[in-house]
Design a protein around this motif. Structure first.
Motif, short mmCIF file in Angstrom:
data_model
loop_
_atom_site.label_atom_id
_atom_site.label_comp_id
_atom_site.label_asym_id
_atom_site.label_seq_id
_atom_site.Cartn_x
_atom_site.Cartn_y
_atom_site.Cartn_z
N ARG A 1 34.56 39.98 34.55
CA ARG A 1 34.50 40.42 35.95
C ARG A 1 33.60 41.65 36.02
NH1 ARG A 1 40.19 39.40 35.27
NH2 ARG A 1 40.76 37.47 36.32
N GLN A 2 32.60 41.56 36.89
CA GLN A 2 31.60 42.62 36.96
C GLN A 2 31.86 43.60 38.10
OE1 GLN A 2 27.97 40.45 37.25
NE2 GLN A 2 28.01 39.74 35.12
N GLY A 3 32.81 43.30 38.96
CA GLY A 3 33.06 44.18 40.10
C GLY A 3 33.59 45.54 39.66
N ASN B 1 46.95 40.94 30.84
CA ASN B 1 47.09 40.09 32.03
C ASN B 1 45.85 40.21 32.93
OD1 ASN B 1 49.23 38.47 33.73
ND2 ASN B 1 48.21 39.84 35.14
N HIS B 2 45.34 41.44 33.08
CA HIS B 2 44.20 41.67 33.97
C HIS B 2 42.92 41.04 33.44
CE1 HIS B 2 42.28 44.02 37.25
NE2 HIS B 2 41.22 43.91 36.47
N THR B 3 42.74 41.06 32.13
CA THR B 3 41.48 40.59 31.55
C THR B 3 41.49 39.10 31.22
OG1 THR B 3 42.26 41.27 29.36
CG2 THR B 3 40.88 42.83 30.58
N ARG B 4 42.69 38.49 31.14
CA ARG B 4 42.74 37.10 30.66
C ARG B 4 43.45 36.15 31.62
NH1 ARG B 4 42.07 37.07 24.27
NH2 ARG B 4 41.11 39.11 24.09
N THR B 5 43.85 36.60 32.76
CA THR B 5 44.42 35.70 33.76
C THR B 5 43.82 36.01 35.12
OG1 THR B 5 46.26 37.11 34.45
CG2 THR B 5 46.62 35.72 32.51
N ARG B 6 44.15 35.18 36.10
CA ARG B 6 43.63 35.36 37.45
C ARG B 6 44.72 35.75 38.44
NH1 ARG B 6 40.02 30.61 39.39
NH2 ARG B 6 39.36 32.30 40.77
N ARG B 7 45.94 35.89 37.94
CA ARG B 7 47.06 36.23 38.81
C ARG B 7 47.69 37.55 38.38
NH1 ARG B 7 50.56 30.61 39.20
NH2 ARG B 7 49.13 29.43 40.51
N SER B 8 48.41 38.14 39.31
CA SER B 8 49.18 39.34 38.97
C SER B 8 50.27 38.97 37.98
CB SER B 8 49.82 39.92 40.23
OG SER B 8 48.84 40.24 41.19
N SER B 9 50.71 39.96 37.21
CA SER B 9 51.76 39.73 36.23
C SER B 9 53.10 39.53 36.93
CB SER B 9 51.85 40.93 35.28
OG SER B 9 52.99 40.83 34.46
N LEU C 1 49.82 48.35 42.36
CA LEU C 1 48.51 47.99 41.81
C LEU C 1 48.50 46.54 41.30
CD1 LEU C 1 47.76 51.29 39.84
CD2 LEU C 1 46.56 50.48 41.89
N GLU C 2 49.63 46.14 40.72
CA GLU C 2 49.73 44.77 40.20
C GLU C 2 49.72 43.75 41.33
OE1 GLU C 2 49.17 42.45 37.32
OE2 GLU C 2 49.81 44.45 36.68
N CYS C 3 50.25 44.13 42.49
CA CYS C 3 50.28 43.22 43.65
C CYS C 3 48.86 42.85 44.09
CB CYS C 3 51.02 43.87 44.82
SG CYS C 3 52.81 43.86 44.62
N LEU C 4 47.91 43.76 43.87
CA LEU C 4 46.54 43.49 44.31
C LEU C 4 45.90 42.34 43.54
CD1 LEU C 4 45.22 47.13 44.75
CD2 LEU C 4 46.14 45.59 46.49
N GLY C 5 46.31 42.14 42.29
CA GLY C 5 45.77 41.03 41.52
C GLY C 5 44.46 41.37 40.84
N ASN D 1 41.22 26.66 45.37
CA ASN D 1 42.57 26.72 45.91
C ASN D 1 43.14 28.12 45.74
OD1 ASN D 1 45.54 26.31 46.14
ND2 ASN D 1 44.90 24.19 46.37
N PRO D 2 43.65 28.74 46.82
CA PRO D 2 44.18 30.11 46.71
C PRO D 2 45.38 30.23 45.78
CG PRO D 2 44.66 29.16 48.87
CD PRO D 2 43.71 28.24 48.20
N LEU D 3 46.04 29.11 45.47
CA LEU D 3 47.18 29.17 44.55
C LEU D 3 46.75 29.57 43.15
CD1 LEU D 3 49.28 26.04 45.59
CD2 LEU D 3 50.01 28.42 45.66
N LEU D 4 45.47 29.41 42.84
CA LEU D 4 44.98 29.80 41.51
C LEU D 4 45.08 31.30 41.28
CD1 LEU D 4 41.81 27.52 41.28
CD2 LEU D 4 43.95 27.24 40.02
N THR D 5 45.02 32.07 42.38
CA THR D 5 45.06 33.54 42.24
C THR D 5 46.25 34.16 42.96
OG1 THR D 5 43.58 33.71 44.16
CG2 THR D 5 42.56 33.73 41.98
N ALA D 6 47.09 33.34 43.62
CA ALA D 6 48.23 33.88 44.37
C ALA D 6 49.27 34.46 43.43
CB ALA D 6 48.84 32.79 45.24
#
Length: 1475
Positions: free
Chosen positions: A100-102, A160-168, A217-221, A240-245
């Motif tokens: 992620r480059q952002g 979790n932040h570097t290897r998944t797309r969802r919040s923990s 902070l974790e809620c932000l994803g 699909n938004p479920l991928l990151t919800a």
């Protein structure tokens, strides 16, 4: 040693403190053992508080002991975080990291790690403080455990932040629970603190505060505010938004909020909807079911194996929700007991704790139940998609035996049976949940009423056989109803498939009578029975809980010594209300299961149906065939269409075809020419012999199959586009002039079955498809019959002949013409399925006894078999088009070859030899037919107009609807009065301390309950019988009349699948769904009004909250309705292309199989299913979004009502009976509010079916069918004079004229031939006689009468036609010749004899009553055309139109028919013939 001494000192200290506590403990407090009883050497975790492990505090009201909080609760929470964190860190180690480059994402990760580290540091400081300052804590080890566990948080956040797309999810669950624990622990600590706040408490809240920061902070994803791609970069595809919800977004359906918000500001379109998850794509779902069916024979087991995983999870969630739902009556009982005993000095905290627990239990119940529902709906969607995919795949491999199934029957499997299985998944778990809820209810009732509750159990058991009997009867009715629906669907399918012939013959009324007989006399009568029994069944299950309540209270009043007070009666009423839902749903689920059993039986029979013979032919993959190599070989072949056939269709077949050879198949009508090609394709059942095919195959059938797509897509047919060769094909097939006349050229989209094209154009497009494939073997089934002589010569020379595009390929040409026999390398002559002679032209023509010799010499002077002037010998042919060298062909007559011509021809012949096989496209999308035909399907936007509702009520019965409303209101009023009677009885019992006067109260209560049940049943019958059935009849009949009276152009532009969807799915909704949802909506609206009235009258302060709650309610309604309405419409519109594509595929199944494109068409079908799923999934998820918010509103109402009761209790006094009554209704408010909006939405979503039906009712009709005032006098036409005066014709107003200023004067009895090249307007000229299209200018006179002034029935019934494309119906031969049934058998036999069908009909066991399959598939093309000829002979009209009427018959039959035409029976008939 030191540890033992320290522990001894600790125990002595605790013992001393305990002795102090014992001296000051009140005598009433029981002596509970504490840590002093723990041996010194055993405990690893010691309690350092005087109250010990508890759990309930002895010193403080409504509190837990510090040791229980610190030693049991907190370690449990910490160990959960610890174990899950270690597992997640370890499991994510193998997952690839996301790049992620952002900048925001990087800073977000840094903040998570910093705050996580600070949390650990604060906890560590707290531990150090406790140890250094010797702060008093109850369990020291917990503080050490907390530091160790919280030290994992930064690592978990990073991984979790570097290897998944969802919040923990772990942290999202842990930190709120930890904060709640901290609040409870703080109350305990503060209650024990003297005057100052302990430092440990401050540090604990610092830890909790920093933890909450981590939580936020974790809620932000990980992907919150991801940066948009830079200029030039490819934008990220929608997903699909479920991928990151995150977890809360999934629980609250917040991932859907952006779509819902968008729906308020603009109309939702398909482009706004999220794509499917990969696991939900129909290709994967179909594969899962196919794999399961291979392992399990039972369809039930296969469906469970394929899709049962989430359904099991749903079952577990449902069981938890059931337990929570029965917690509410227990909490109500506690609260009412608390109110009753409050005067004795109970604490206030307990009351508020019960209220808060009721609120939290209601919220938790809502979250769980909607996760359960979501999984059920998802499973239903997967089951439907998997079944539809499986049905489609199966239909592509059905054997010839099973092809007897009508396409309407198979369509019903997709539309009705698959949908029923989907519906079963929605509420099917009630079959498990229902008995559990009933069991829990009776256990709870036993605790309240004792053995008296089991009187209700006895009533339940007695009522079960009655329900079983009704269910069995309903099952029988449903089975009969499905057969009726299949029969009607089949008739509608035939009507739409043959609408052209029906209009030309003026048979509309005959077909309307057939359909209305099935609809009104069979289907609606059965529906009336089903409606009455369903209403009685639902009334029975509504009345049983009331009967159970009445009998239980009556028995308890007689047997119990204690009085039945409010804390007994109203919890019991709440339990009876809970009992009502499973009992009511039990009836619906029983009905669903019955329907599903019928559907599974039908689906299983279809999916287990016999498939094509796998070894019907042996395929040899050979990519490089050389000239002279064997391509197809049949040795001693014996073939049948059906296993039950007594005699083979083809027998003793020996055929070999080599690369580069052109083989001609000749024979009479019904000799088996087309069957021989079917045997090579693998469609027939091989009984004996062997068929070997080397390489690939392409096929151009006798009846061209054209898809509803562009001309280009029809030709390319899922092959890779080769522009050079494509242009050669267009020229060779003589399509270039036709394309120049079309507005969009080869991108012009043709109607379903190519209905907008002429017969010749359809034939040439079908041929172009076979040519473009460049297969090793090309099968051509009489492809030249539908084109004129010049075009036939051009096509033969440029495509089929020795110098055509296919010259280097093996070709088999079935033909009735002898024009090109000289150029055949081999000729095969068939008779009665046997090859009677085979060989080269020179060999056969040399034999004077050969059939070919007789054929040529016997018919040298006759007209062409195609009904045109095709010459008989090569020498007689003159082809002007051969002078053009724009395509690779060699003119047969031009012997003066110049050097320039030789060079051009050499170049083209070189190219011809280099034409390799076309490759199938690697990835299919939806280029072939969008499913929308040439017109977009009707779909309104915005709110459904009031006129739609009014038209529905108008179609029903206003009186019946009014009676239903009155009955529903009375039912609710009587129910409230019955509960008020119980409240009065409870207060009477409390005041008197006994159950005196029980009979009086029970008599009134029983009378009111019985009246309520009876009125409820009557209301159900009113809505079903008086309203639903009437509206169903009116709407269906009106739509049928409107559709059948629509002009032919409507059917050309509208796919039949779309119309079938209306007559199948939408009529089903009006029949069986709409009345149910209307009934549900009004019942829940009136129920909610009753609840608000009861709470408002009891606690007027509640009315102040009505305004903010009402505002929230209307806002949610506004967001929901705007979105769900459009989603439902999109779902309906996207469903039609599935049916249209399926119907289209069934029509062209032989072509699909021949080209071996089953996988391509399956993939395209899956694309259409996925398109529908994309629209369907948000439409069900938005219901969950709504329900969760409304049930939260209901929970707030429970909180308000109970808080008002608590406030009234503290400020004055309140009656426990009144509180019981109010809270009993408030508990119902949660579900009632949801059902109001849900049912209102369902009404609006399903009324869309009425909206679509009304749109079709308002179709612009043809000219008047009958004009009594303009009916011609006497027999008309009596002479047969036809006169065209300045006649011009346009297909549509915006197009150019196809006929311009035609002036013809045809005398009576004249025989006129209409000539012209293919697409010149020959058929259009003749169709003008029938007013299929109205003139743009000018008119036509028949016997001096302007045909535009006559009714269409009088006009069309006065003219006979034998169309180019013969249309037959499923039924008997008699019904096909005389569908109206107005002729005697003797007349029909005369027509059969004259049309040369006598020999064939007499060979059938049932003669004229022999069955004809759908579309006439059991007959050859020639036989179908002869039956159409028999129709014309039967009518004995003065004007006869022959549209290439003999194009599909052999020369001998053609000669005999022409003799009849020239004979005395047609001597005085005016005849117009397309030649």
């Amino acid at each position: 040693m030191i540890r033992t001494a320290a522990l001894s000192a600790l125990v002595e200290l605790v013992s001393a403190s305990d002795s102090v506590v014992e001296r000051h403990r009140p005598s009433s407090t029981p002596n509970i053992s504490c840590s002093t009883s723990i041996p010194m050497s055993t405990p690893s975790v010691a309690c350092r508080d005087s109250e010990g492990w508890g759990p309930v505090s002895r010193l403080h009201d409504f509190d837990l002991t510090p040791c229980f909080e610190e030693g049991i609760i907190l370690p449990t929470i910490l160990l959960f975080l610890g174990f899950v964190s270690v597992f997640r860190i370890w499991s994510l180690k193998r997952a690839p990291p996301y790049k992620r480059q952002g900048k925001f994402s990087v800073w977000l990760l840094r903040l998570k790690i910093v705050f996580g580290a600070l949390t650990t540091l604060t906890s560590f400081v707290n531990l150090v403080t406790v140890l250094a300052l010797r702060q008093h804590v109850s369990v020291l080890q917990t503080y050490i455990l907390e530091v160790l566990v919280l030290s994992l948080v930064p690592f978990l956040s990073y991984r979790n932040h570097t290897r998944t797309r969802r919040s923990s999810s772990t942290q999202l669950i842990f930190w709120p629970i930890y904060s709640c624990y901290s609040a409870i622990w703080s109350r305990t600590m503060l209650s024990r603190a003297a005057s100052h706040i302990p430092l440990v408490l401050v540090l604990k809240w610092c830890t909790a505060g920093l933890g909450l920061a981590v939580f936020l902070l974790e809620c932000l994803g990980p992907e919150y505010r991801m940066e948009l791609p830079a200029d030039g970069e490819t934008p990220k595809a929608a997903e699909n938004p479920l991928l990151t919800a995150n977890l809360f977004s999934v629980w609250s359906f917040g991932w859907l909020t952006p779509l819902v918000r968008k729906g308020v500001s603009q109309y939702i379109t398909e482009g706004d909807l999220p794509p499917l998850l990969t696991s939900d794509e129909s290709a994967n779902l179909g594969h899962d079911l196919k794999r399961a069916l291979e392992k399990h024979r039972s369809l039930w087991i296969a469906l469970f194996t394929a899709y049962g995983g989430p359904y099991v999870t749903a079952a577990m969630l449902k069981l938890i929700q059931d337990c929570l739902s029965f917690l509410q009556p227990q909490l109500l009982r506690l609260f009412l007991s608390y109110i009753s005993t409050h005067k004795n000095g109970s604490g206030e905290a307990e009351g508020f704790a019960i209220i808060l627990t009721m609120f939290l239990a209601a919220v938790a119940q809502s979250i769980i139940v909607h996760q359960y529902f979501q999984r059920c709906f998802d499973t239903g969607m997967r089951v439907r998609a998997g079944l539809v995919t499986a049905i489609y795949q199966k239909s592509l491999v059905l054997s010839s035996d099973e092809r007897g199934r009508a396409s309407g029957d198979i369509l019903n499997l997709m539309s009705v049976d698959a949908t029923r299985m989907q519906d079963l998944c929605t509420y099917g778990l009630m079959a498990i949940s229902g008995p559990l809820q009933i069991t829990l209810a009776f256990v709870s009732l036993y605790n309240l009423l004792g053995w008296s509750a089991f009187v209700g159990v006895a009533i339940m058991i007695i009522s079960m056989p009655l329900n079983t009997t009704i269910a069995r009867y309903l099952k029988k009715l449903q089975e009969v109803q499905m057969k009726n629906r299949d029969r009607r669907t089949r008739l509608m399918s035939e009507l739409l498939a043959n609408i052209r012939s029906i209009k030309l013959y003026a048979w509309e009324n005959a077909f309307i009578r057939r359909i209305l007989f099935v609809r009104n006399d069979l289907e609606l009568k059965m529906l009336r029975k089903i409606a009455i029994f369903t209403a009685l069944n639902s009334t029975l299950w509504t009345g049983i809980p009331l009967l159970v309540a009445f009998s239980s209270f009556a028995t308890a009043a007689l047997t119990l010594s204690r009085p039945l007070t409010a804390d007994v009666i109203f919890p019991a009423i709440a339990l009876f209300n809970l009992l009502q839902f499973p009992l009511a749903m039990f009836a619906q689920v029983t009905s669903n299961i019955i329907e599903a059993l019928v559907s599974v039986k039908r689906l299983s029979a279809f999916l287990r149906a016999e498939e094509l013979q796998p070894d019907a032919r042996r395929l040899v993959c050979n990519h490089y065939l050389c000239d002279g190599d064997l391509v197809v070989e049949i040795t001693e072949g014996e073939f049948v269409w059906s296993k039950e056939a007594l005699n083979p269709i083809l027998e003793g077949i020996n055929v070999t075809v080599k690369k580069g050879e052109l083989v001609g198949i000749l024979g009479r009508v019904g000799a088996g020419k087309t069957s021989l090609l079917s045997a090579i394709i693998g469609e027939m059942l091989r009984v004996n012999g062997e068929v070997t095919l080397h390489g690939s195959l392409s096929y151009a059938p006798q009846s061209p199959w054209i898809m509803s797509a562009t001309i280009k897509d029809n030709i390319i047919f899922s092959h890779e586009y080769d522009e050079t060769f494509y242009n050669l094909v267009l020229d060779a097939c003589a399509l270039r002039p036709d394309l120049e006349l079309m507005p969009l050229g080869d991108l012009t989209e043709v109607g379903e079955r190519g209905i907008t094209l002429s017969g010749g154009q359809r034939a040439r497009i079908s041929l172009a498809r076979a040519v473009y494939a460049r297969a090793d073997l090309t099968l051509l089934d009489d492809v030249l019959a539908a084109v004129d002589s010049h075009v036939a010569r051009h096509i033969f020379d440029q495509v089929i002949g020795p110098y055509g595009l296919l010259a280097s390929k093996a070709r088999i040409l079935v033909t009735n013409s002898i024009s090109f026999v000289r150029q055949f390398d081999k000729i095969v002559y068939l008779r009665c399925g046997i090859i009677i002679e085979s060989g080269s032209f020179s060999k056969l023509i040399a034999d004077s006894e050969s059939e070919l010799n007789k054929l040529i010499h016997g018919h040298m002077s006759t007209t062409a078999s195609s009904g045109s002037t095709t010459p008989r010998t090569v020498a007689e042919v003159s082809t002007p088009l051969m002078e053009q060298l724009t395509a690779p062909g060699m003119p047969m007559e031009d012997t003066s070859l110049t050097a320039e011509k030789i060079e051009v021809l050499a170049d083209k012949l070189t190219r011809k030899k280099s034409f390799t096989k076309a490759n199938i496209v690697k990835r299919v999308a939806l280029p072939i037919a969008s499913g929308d035909g040439q017109t977009k399907e009707y779909s309104a936007q915005g709110r459904v107009q009031t006129t739609v509702y009014m038209n529905y009520i108008k179609a029903a019965s206003k009186a019946g609807f009014t009676l239903f409303l009155v009955g529903t209101i009375l039912n609710q009023v009587l129910g409230i009065l019955a509960n008020i009677v119980l409240k009065s009885w409870a207060e009477h019992n409390r005041e008197h301390g006994s159950n005196s006067d029980a009979s009086k109260y029970l008599l009134i209560y029983g009378s009111l309950s019985l009246s309520s049940t009876i009125i409820s049943g009557l209301a159900a019958i009113f809505i079903w019988v008086l309203c639903s059935l009437r509206s169903s009849k009116q709407l269906h009949d009106s739509m049928l009349y409107s559709v059948i009276r629509a002009p032919l152009t409507f059917f050309e532009l509208t796919p039949s699948g779309r119309i079938m969807n209306l007559f199948s799915r939408d009529i089903y909704v009006v029949d069986q769904v709409l009345a149910r949802v209307i009934q549900s909506m009004f019942r829940t609206v009136i129920q909610c009004a009753g609840i608000v009235a009861v709470i408002g009258v009891s606690f007027p302060a509640f009315l102040l909250a009505i305004f903010p709650l009402g505002w929230f309610y209307t806002q949610v309604m506004k967001y929901y309705l705007a979105t769900s309405r459009e989603l439902k419409r999109l779902d309906a519109v996207s469903r039609s292309p599935i049916f249209a594509w399926f119907s289209e595929s069934l029509n062209g199944i032989s072509t699909i199989r021949a080209f071996n494109q089953q996988s391509i068409f399956t993939a395209l079908n899956e694309c259409r299913i996925d398109r529908n799923q994309i629209c369907y999934l948000p439409s069900i998820s938005v219901n969950r979004w709504l329900a969760l918010r409304l049930e939260f509103l209901g929970s707030v109402i429970i909180l308000l009502a109970s808080s008002l009761a608590m406030g009234a209790l503290l400020t004055s006094s309140v009656d426990a009976g009144l509180v019981g009554l109010v809270l009993t209704y408030a508990l119902n408010m949660t579900s009632s509010l949801n059902w109001v909006v849900r049912s209102a939405s369902e009404v609006e979503q399903n009324i869309v079916s009425v909206e679509r039906i009304l749109h079709y009712i308002e179709l612009e009709p043809e000219a008047p069918y009958e004009l009594p005032e303009a009916k011609p006098l006497g027999v008309w036409p009596s002479k047969g004079k036809v006169e065209f005066q300045n006649y011009s014709l346009k297909y549509r107003p915006e197009l150019e004229p196809v006929l311009k200023d035609i002036n013809i004067d045809i005398k009576p009895s004249e025989k006129v031939g209409v000539c012209g090249r293919t697409g010149a307007g020959k058929s259009s000229l003749l169709l003008a006689l029938f007013r299929i299209l109205e003139p743009a200018s000018g008119t036509i006179y028949i016997d001096g009468i302007d045909i535009t002034t006559v009714g269409l029935y009088d006009l069309r019934s006065a003219i006979s036609i034998v169309p180019q494309s013969p249309d037959l119906f499923e039924g008997t031969i008699r019904e096909n010749i005389d569908p109206v049934g107005e002729y005697q058998d003797s007349e029909i036999w005369a027509a059969v004899i004259q049309s040369h069908l006598k020999e064939y009909v007499e060979s059938l066991p049932d003669k004229l009553d022999a069955l004809v399959r759908e579309g006439g598939s059991s007959l050859s093309a020639g036989q179908r055309q002869l039956i159409c000829f028999a129709r014309a002979l039967l009518r004995k009209s003065k004007i006869l139109v022959l549209d290439e009427a003999t194009s599909a018959v052999d020369l001998e039959t053609d000669h005999a028919i022409q003799e009849i035409i020239r004979g005395p029976q047609f001597a005085d008939v005016t005849m117009l013939t397309i030649a």
